[in-house]
Design a protein around this motif. Structure first.
Motif, PDB file in Angstrom:
ATOM      1  N   PRO A 337      17.911  23.651   4.415  1.00 43.84           N
ATOM      2  CA  PRO A 337      18.440  23.543   3.063  1.00 43.84           C
ATOM      3  C   PRO A 337      18.524  24.929   2.402  1.00 43.84           C
ATOM      4  O   PRO A 337      17.897  25.860   2.915  1.00 43.84           O
ATOM      5  N   PRO A 338      19.234  25.042   1.301  1.00 46.86           N
ATOM      6  CA  PRO A 338      19.975  23.971   0.627  1.00 46.86           C
ATOM      7  C   PRO A 338      21.266  23.637   1.362  1.00 46.86           C
ATOM      8  O   PRO A 338      21.878  24.514   1.959  1.00 46.86           O
ATOM      9  N   PHE A 339      21.623  22.356   1.310  1.00 44.46           N
ATOM     10  CA  PHE A 339      22.861  21.933   1.942  1.00 44.46           C
ATOM     11  C   PHE A 339      24.042  22.253   1.030  1.00 44.46           C
ATOM     12  O   PHE A 339      23.913  22.302  -0.184  1.00 44.46           O
ATOM     13  N   ARG A 340      25.164  22.471   1.660  1.00 46.92           N
ATOM     14  CA  ARG A 340      26.403  22.749   0.926  1.00 46.92           C
ATOM     15  C   ARG A 340      26.714  21.610  -0.049  1.00 46.92           C
ATOM     16  O   ARG A 340      26.469  20.437   0.255  1.00 46.92           O
ATOM     17  N   PRO A 400      25.628  19.806   7.220  1.00 52.79           N
ATOM     18  CA  PRO A 400      25.213  18.917   6.124  1.00 52.79           C
ATOM     19  C   PRO A 400      25.895  19.299   4.815  1.00 52.79           C
ATOM     20  O   PRO A 400      25.843  20.460   4.401  1.00 52.79           O
ATOM     21  N   THR A 401      26.539  18.344   4.196  1.00 48.63           N
ATOM     22  CA  THR A 401      27.296  18.601   2.975  1.00 48.63           C
ATOM     23  C   THR A 401      27.126  17.448   2.000  1.00 48.63           C
ATOM     24  O   THR A 401      27.363  16.292   2.348  1.00 48.63           O
ATOM     25  N   PHE A 402      26.709  17.788   0.775  1.00 48.90           N
ATOM     26  CA  PHE A 402      26.690  16.789  -0.287  1.00 48.90           C
ATOM     27  C   PHE A 402      28.083  16.716  -0.895  1.00 48.90           C
ATOM     28  O   PHE A 402      28.573  17.712  -1.430  1.00 48.90           O
ATOM     29  N   VAL A 403      28.699  15.558  -0.804  1.00 41.01           N
ATOM     30  CA  VAL A 403      29.965  15.330  -1.495  1.00 41.01           C
ATOM     31  C   VAL A 403      29.612  14.698  -2.840  1.00 41.01           C
ATOM     32  O   VAL A 403      28.904  13.690  -2.886  1.00 41.01           O
ATOM     33  N   LEU A 404      30.090  15.304  -3.921  1.00 42.20           N
ATOM     34  CA  LEU A 404      29.585  14.960  -5.252  1.00 42.20           C
ATOM     35  C   LEU A 404      30.629  14.336  -6.160  1.00 42.20           C
ATOM     36  O   LEU A 404      31.818  14.616  -6.035  1.00 42.20           O
ATOM     37  N   ASP A 405      30.108  13.541  -7.098  1.00 41.94           N
ATOM     38  CA  ASP A 405      30.851  13.175  -8.304  1.00 41.94           C
ATOM     39  C   ASP A 405      32.118  12.388  -8.006  1.00 41.94           C
ATOM     40  O   ASP A 405      33.239  12.824  -8.296  1.00 41.94           O
ATOM     41  N   LEU A 429      25.773  12.329   1.518  1.00 48.18           N
ATOM     42  CA  LEU A 429      25.463  13.452   2.410  1.00 48.18           C
ATOM     43  C   LEU A 429      26.087  13.172   3.769  1.00 48.18           C
ATOM     44  O   LEU A 429      25.779  12.171   4.411  1.00 48.18           O
ATOM     45  N   TYR A 430      26.979  14.063   4.155  1.00 44.61           N
ATOM     46  CA  TYR A 430      27.626  13.970   5.464  1.00 44.61           C
ATOM     47  C   TYR A 430      26.964  14.932   6.426  1.00 44.61           C
ATOM     48  O   TYR A 430      26.655  16.072   6.079  1.00 44.61           O
ATOM     49  N   MET A 431      26.766  14.463   7.641  1.00 47.34           N
ATOM     50  CA  MET A 431      26.283  15.342   8.705  1.00 47.34           C
ATOM     51  C   MET A 431      27.035  14.946   9.966  1.00 47.34           C
ATOM     52  O   MET A 431      27.141  13.756  10.279  1.00 47.34           O
ATOM     53  N   ALA A 432      27.523  15.939  10.675  1.00 47.29           N
ATOM     54  CA  ALA A 432      28.279  15.683  11.908  1.00 47.29           C
ATOM     55  C   ALA A 432      29.425  14.705  11.643  1.00 47.29           C
ATOM     56  O   ALA A 432      29.756  13.885  12.483  1.00 47.29           O
ATOM     57  N   GLY A 433      30.008  14.807  10.462  1.00 50.86           N
ATOM     58  CA  GLY A 433      31.145  13.947  10.133  1.00 50.86           C
ATOM     59  C   GLY A 433      30.769  12.520   9.782  1.00 50.86           C
ATOM     60  O   GLY A 433      31.638  11.718   9.489  1.00 50.86           O
TER      61      GLY A 433
END
Length: 519
Positions: A337-340, A400-405, A429-433
């Motif tokens: 972390p922090p994740f994108r 790892p990516t937080f898709v927000l809002d 939270l996406y990881m490996a698609g």
RNA sequence: GCCCCGCUAGCUCAACUGGCAGAGCAACUGACUCUUAAUCAGUAGGUUCUAGGUUCGAUUCCUAGGCGGGGCACCA
């Protein structure tokens, strides 16, 4: 598949099965019960090997090079190499494998002859002294052996050759038919230690998730799987009927609404690990029943939960993998972390070159058409945005990516985003698609919640049978007052896929849902 | 629901353009007292997923169906 369940018509059995039954009969004729009641091993195979090494280092071996006391080990026969008046075998137990050495002059004539009635797959228990063979393998010199269970059906063992130099395991033949492996998981597990290892890791992951949440002060609870109304997600349910109550019931599609009722009740940190059921298609990422972890924490918002998720992922990675990076299907993924963080509408606006929130439903539909996305006639704004995001942005979310809002239309249980009422405070939270986590600042305004449910009812009336139902009892709970709460749902199976590098959800579910083989 | 691929001995796989269905492992018989894909000699084992069709002849070609895998859709 039928022989075991039909009365023994030996004629119908193929010759391999028939021979094993004949051995079974011979054993009984000789007064040996081939299905024993118990056995008392002194060691598992791994521990026995360690015991030998210990004795060897302490220079306690006898003149014959053996450990003075006998050990008893039990396991399934994996391999057999007969040499006339001697034989080598490997057995496997919960701790690994160990080699056995049988000699006629040690066992005696009768006991040695009786070995002829053994087959690969049989369970046996033996006693004997540990020694090291000429080639260096720790082995039990068997002085007494007993059959514990006769295997009447040959297991699909392959052969494994270990390359002396690289230590690489070369598999010969083996059991690789996917259908057979899923339908007869017992056989898959019996011949594939690496499959057993996946499920051992799965258990460790679940256990670490519990440990983490327990340590954070969460209380594990259980809520109904049989529900009069379903809610908490957009999905088609399994429908069933309770006879005594003469009432339709649903298998849960999510735990969400019950767990938030508990928050209303003053249980301010709760979690549940449970099977959810969704009556939808099967795929590499979807099984009709799957394991979901959900937790809710009073007084927190989704920002707090992002931080908690990061700590949770790191905790499990440290505890289970011992490192913060992993290989998933050839991609290296960093869990540091922090994740994108990526705002959904910003990412999509960039991809489209236009401000998503300024686009009308028709303009969105045109954008989707331009990208030849199929079947969008019934889709509203929310769904269109979701589709476009899935097409244009999601494939890139390997790290790892937080898709927000997310837009309000997509998130009927999430609080409006502060300062941007068309959006909600939500992250995935996406990881490996793969989408693995989904979370909100939970909507706790009962009036707004009623409006949102009514909006869903409108979608339902328009033909969207996955839209959420109006749950009056849940509204009543909110009316009593729910504190600000952050909640998170996690797809446990997918997380296990990621950590064990398995390509399909079926590889992390012991008995995945399959079609009826009879057809 | 749609598209592609697969289904042959217990397991893993062959079988040309349609011409007697084969091998390795497992099994069985025999030899062999430190082997480890043990070795050597021999034997046996088949509803070629199912049902139709074409053909003198179908594992092979055609039609329909079943199951599985992958992809799409649905769905997260």
């Amino acid at each position: 598949m039928s022989p075991p369940s039909t009365p023994d018509s030996m004629d119908d059995l193929n010759y391999v099965l028939r021979q094993r039954r004949e051995k079974l009969r011979t054993l009984r004729e000789e007064g040996v019960e081939p299905f024993a009641y118990n056995f008392a091993p002194t060691h598992r195979s791994e521990a026995a090997t360690e015991r030998f090494q210990e004795a060897e280092e302490a220079e306690e071996l006898t003149d014959a090079g053996q450990v003075a006391e006998e050990v008893a080990v039990a396991g399934r026969i994996l391999s057999w190499r007969g040499h006339g008046k001697s034989a080598f075998a490997h057995i496997e137990d919960g701790g690994g494998t160990i080699q056995l050495y049988f000699r006629k002059n040690v066992l005696g004539d009768d006991a040695f002859e009786a070995l002829d009635l053994l087959d690969l797959g049989d369970w046996i228990g033996v006693r004997g002294h540990l020694f090291r063979t000429r080639t260096g393998e720790v082995t039990v010199q068997v002085s007494a052996s007993q059959i514990l269970s006769k295997s009447l059906r040959p297991l699909p063992f392959g052969k494994v050759e270990e390359d002396e130099e690289t230590g690489e395991r070369i598999h010969h033949s083996g059991f690789s038919d996917q259908e057979g492996r899923y339908r007869q998981r017992y056989a898959d597990l019996a011949v594939h230690p690496e499959v057993r290892e996946v499920f051992r890791t799965r258990a460790r992951i679940v256990s670490e998730l519990r440990r983490f949440l327990d340590d954070e002060g969460f209380l594990e609870v259980e809520t109904p799987a049989l529900q009069p109304l379903y809610g908490g997600a957009t999905a088609r349910p399994f429908v069933t009927h309770h006879e005594a109550l003469d009432r339709r019931m649903y298998l849960r599609i999510a735990d969400e609404l019950y767990l938030k009722r508990l928050i209303v009740g003053g249980m301010d940190r709760v979690y549940e690990i449970a099977k959810d059921f969704r009556n939808e298609g099967l795929s590499r990422f979807h099984n009709p029943e799957f394991t979901m972890l959900e937790w809710y924490q009073a007084f927190s918002d989704y920002e707090d939960q992002m931080e908690l998720v990061e700590r949770m992922v790191v905790h499990v990675a440290d505890a289970v993998l011992g490192r913060r990076a992993l290989e998933y299907q050839g991609e290296t993924i960093s869990l540091d972390p922090p994740f994108r963080r990526l705002r959904l509408v910003d990412a999509l606006s960039d991809a489209l070159g236009r401000e998503v929130l300024d686009l009308s439903e028709d303009e969105l539909r045109d954008e989707a058409k331009d990208r030849s996305l199929p079947e969008l006639s019934g889709a509203g704004r929310g769904k269109l945005i979701d589709k476009l995001f899935g097409e244009l942005v999601e494939p890139d979310l390997v790290q790892p990516t937080f898709v927000l809002d997310h837009p309000r239309e997509l998130s009927p249980l999430a609080k409006p985003k502060r300062g941007e009422p068309r959006l909600t405070e939500r992250f995935e939270l996406y990881m490996a698609g793969m989408e693995i986590f989904n979370a909100f600042s939970e909507l706790n305004d009962p009036l707004d919640q009623r409006d949102r449910f009514e909006g869903q009812m409108g979608l339902r009336a328009a033909g969207d049978d996955e839209a959420q139902q109006l749950d009056e009892d849940y509204i009543r709970a909110l009316e009593y007052g729910m504190p600000p709460t952050g909640g998170v749902g996690m797809g446990v199976d997918r997380f296990v896929m990621l950590l064990t590098d398995q390509p399909s959800i079926r590889d992390v579910i012991l008995f995945p849902t399959l079609r009826d083989p009879e057809g």
